[in-house]
Design an enzyme around this catalytic site. Structure first.
Site, PDB file in Angstrom:
ATOM      1  NE  ARG A  77      -3.493   2.247   2.734  1.00  0.00           N
ATOM      2  CZ  ARG A  77      -3.255   3.185   3.654  1.00  0.00           C
ATOM      3  NH1 ARG A  77      -2.324   3.020   4.565  1.00  0.00           N
ATOM      4  NH2 ARG A  77      -3.969   4.285   3.681  1.00  0.00           N
ATOM      5  CG  HIS A 120      -0.852   9.105   3.307  1.00  0.00           C
ATOM      6  ND1 HIS A 120      -1.060   7.777   3.607  1.00  0.00           N
ATOM      7  CD2 HIS A 120      -0.421   9.669   4.452  1.00  0.00           C
ATOM      8  CE1 HIS A 120      -0.750   7.549   4.878  1.00  0.00           C
ATOM      9  NE2 HIS A 120      -0.355   8.689   5.416  1.00  0.00           N
ATOM     10  CD  GLU A 165      -4.513   7.843   9.301  1.00  0.00           C
ATOM     11  OE1 GLU A 165      -3.959   8.891   9.651  1.00  0.00           O
ATOM     12  OE2 GLU A 165      -4.136   6.723   9.707  1.00  0.00           O
ATOM     13  CG  ASN A 291      -5.223   3.549   8.497  1.00  0.00           C
ATOM     14  OD1 ASN A 291      -5.365   2.526   7.816  1.00  0.00           O
ATOM     15  ND2 ASN A 291      -4.660   4.642   8.021  1.00  0.00           N
ATOM     16  CE1 TYR A 293      -0.205   3.025  13.572  1.00  0.00           C
ATOM     17  CE2 TYR A 293      -2.182   3.987  12.602  1.00  0.00           C
ATOM     18  CZ  TYR A 293      -0.891   3.488  12.471  1.00  0.00           C
ATOM     19  OH  TYR A 293      -0.302   3.434  11.228  1.00  0.00           O
ATOM     20  CD  GLU A 367      -1.642   4.100   7.988  1.00  0.00           C
ATOM     21  OE1 GLU A 367      -1.428   4.570   9.126  1.00  0.00           O
ATOM     22  OE2 GLU A 367      -1.745   4.796   6.974  1.00  0.00           O
TER      23      GLU A 367
HETATM   24  O1  IFM Z   1       2.628   7.721   9.947  1.00  0.00           O
HETATM   25  C1  IFM Z   1       1.249   7.767  10.093  1.00  0.00           C
HETATM   26  C2  IFM Z   1       0.556   7.591   8.759  1.00  0.00           C
HETATM   27  O2  IFM Z   1       0.981   8.523   7.822  1.00  0.00           O
HETATM   28  C3  IFM Z   1      -0.937   7.744   8.918  1.00  0.00           C
HETATM   29  N1  IFM Z   1      -1.419   6.899   9.980  1.00  0.00           N
HETATM   30  C4  IFM Z   1      -0.745   6.896  11.227  1.00  0.00           C
HETATM   31  C5  IFM Z   1       0.756   6.696  11.024  1.00  0.00           C
HETATM   32  C6  IFM Z   1       1.488   6.707  12.369  1.00  0.00           C
HETATM   33  O3  IFM Z   1       1.295   7.922  13.014  1.00  0.00           O
END
Ligand code: IFM
Length: 459
Positions: A77, A120, A165, A291, A293, A367
């Site tokens: 990706r 992006h 995002e 995505n 985290y 992600e």
């Molecule tokens: O590095 C970033 C990415 O560009 C977008 N999502 C989160 C990642 C980590 O912060």
């Protein structure tokens, strides 16, 4: 993680983004994006670097693709840099296009499926000068750019993600001022969110009519927002609305949630949503990129100050949640990454099952990953046990979601390479491959080797 938990059809990949790895920002006709300018102005050069070398992927992509092949990745990706292919959103830059042409050929030659993201965060600066995403016109320019890229690569690229995002682009960029273009204007942030989605919808319509066989989607950064305790349910709803549902509902249900409209009434620009916008925004998509985290625990009760250090920018920043007075974000008793983000794999399971139930569409985790303060050992290797643990736990969380019925079809680790982590510059390393920023040498970390093992075992 036991090797056999994910279906054999499951897609394994890794992700990057143009501005974070390519470098060559002033070569072959590329002009400034908002991030080039953001890194330079007001003496706010981030970490002493303006991203113009980054990982030098622009010149080293054959080596990087060979690395991906050696890990057994099914898919890669990456994003296309708008000001490289349409500098200033003017005429098509044949040299810029040629780079992506060669990258796609290299990937296909290595048996790796190219997953292309159109945006992006690197908006041509000229479009920001004309109002940026707060200006409705940018949505139409984005659809034009999408068709430009499609004309060049549509014969070989099947998977197209419009935006990465939009929450970050709109709210970190236009409300918090923590990301480019560094504006702190709540109404502009709301307008940007709407126009980003409009641009997504216009691009989906344009690409779909250019080639109905394309697989089209969008990637959202989503989270699980939990009330810290009894009485905190309404603030959890408030933040969930501004983080998740403000994008999910228009895109997948064709309407803004009423509670979000009510919450944002004082920052919602008059006349923002025009007739037909929501039909365009909710044009059918083939997949949703997720995505993830970490989650958040929110409360009306004040939180103890976190020890987290601020990103090393000289700019003042404010909250990205435009209506969040009196809401406190709490730390829990969880392990943390070098970003000070909590490690919360069960949140990924809950997020994926929620999406499956409330917004049914095929899901890909586009992600997920962790920054750690890696150490290079005397043997030259990076024994990043913490990242291996993170990876295994999150793949397990995906397997749990699938066991519970969620239609999750793939996972992309963020990131293939250590790279430019936005406001943090190069200080935070997310890669499964180490990049030595002096020599630009690449070294697969132990996590890369473990990922390769997991991929091989799932076949
Ligand atoms: O590095 C970033 C990415 O560009 C977008 N999502 C989160 C990642 C980590 O912060």
């Amino acid at each position: 993680m036991t090797e056999s938990r994910l279906p054999s059809s499951f897609l394994f990949g890794a992700a990057t983004a143009a501005f974070q790895i390519e470098g060559a920002n002033h070569e072959d006709g590329r002009t400034d994006s908002i991030w080039d300018v953001f890194c330079r102005v007001d003496g706010a050069v981030i970490n002493g670097d303006d991203g113009s070398v980054a990982c030098d992927h622009y010149h080293r992509y054959p080596q990087d693709v060979a690395l991906m092949k050696s890990l057994g990745l099914d898919a890669y990706r990456f994003s296309v840099s708008w000001p490289r292919v349409r500098p200033g959103h003017g005429a098509v830059n044949a040299t810029g296009v040629a780079f992506y042409d060669s990258l796609v050929d290299e990937l296909l030659g290595a048996g790796i499926d190219p997953w292309l993201t159109l945006y992006h965060w690197d908006l041509p600066q000229e479009l920001e000068d004309a109002g940026g995403w707060a200006n409705r016109d940018t949505a139409y320019r984005f659809a034009e750019y999408a068709l430009t890229v499609h004309e060049a690569l549509g014969d070989r690229v099947q998977r197209w993600t419009t935006l990465n995002e939009p929450w970050c682009a709109a709210f970190l960029g236009y409300a918090a001022g923590a990301h480019a273009p560094g504006r702190q204007e709540p109404e502009a942030a709301v307008a940007a969110a709407h126009h980003l989605m409009l641009g997504h919808g216009l691009a989906v319509e344009a690409l779909r009519s250019a080639d109905p066989s394309l697989q089209l989607g969008i990637t959202l950064n989503l989270s699980v927002i939990d009330p810290l305790g009894p009485g905190d349910e309404d603030v959890a709803r408030l933040i969930d609305g501004q983080h998740n549902r403000i994008f999910l509902d228009p895109i997948l249900r064709g309407s803004y949630p009423q509670d979000v409209l009510d919450d944002l009434i004082h920052v919602w620009p008059a006349g923002l949503v025009r007739e037909g916008d929501l039909a365009t925004i909710s044009a059918p998509i083939d997949f949703l990129g997720v995505n993830y985290y970490h989650g958040e625990a929110v409360s009306l009760q004040p939180a103890a100050p976190r020890e987290a250090s601020e990103a090393p920018t000289t700019r003042p920043t404010s909250t990205p949640f435009v209506v969040s007075d009196g809401v406190f974000f709490h730390s829990r008793n969880l392990a943390r990454t070098a970003m000070d983000w909590e490690v919360q794999p069960e949140g990924l399971t809950r997020l994926l099952t929620r999406l499956h139930e409330e917004y049914p569409v095929p899901l890909y985790v586009t992600e997920n990953g962790a920054a750690y303060d890696d150490v290079v050992s005397e043997d030259g290797a990076v024994h990043d046990e913490n990242r291996i643990d993170f990876l295994e736990k999150h793949l397990d969380a995906v397997a749990d979601a699938i066991d519970q019925g969620a239609d999750v079809r793939g996972y992309f680790y963020w990131s293939l390479l250590d790279n430019f982590e936005w406001a943090w510059g190069y200080a935070k390393r997310f890669g499964i491959v180490r990049v030595d920023y002096d020599t630009l040498e690449r070294t697969p970390k132990d996590s890369a080797l473990r990922y390769a093992q997991l991929i091989a075992a799932s076949r």
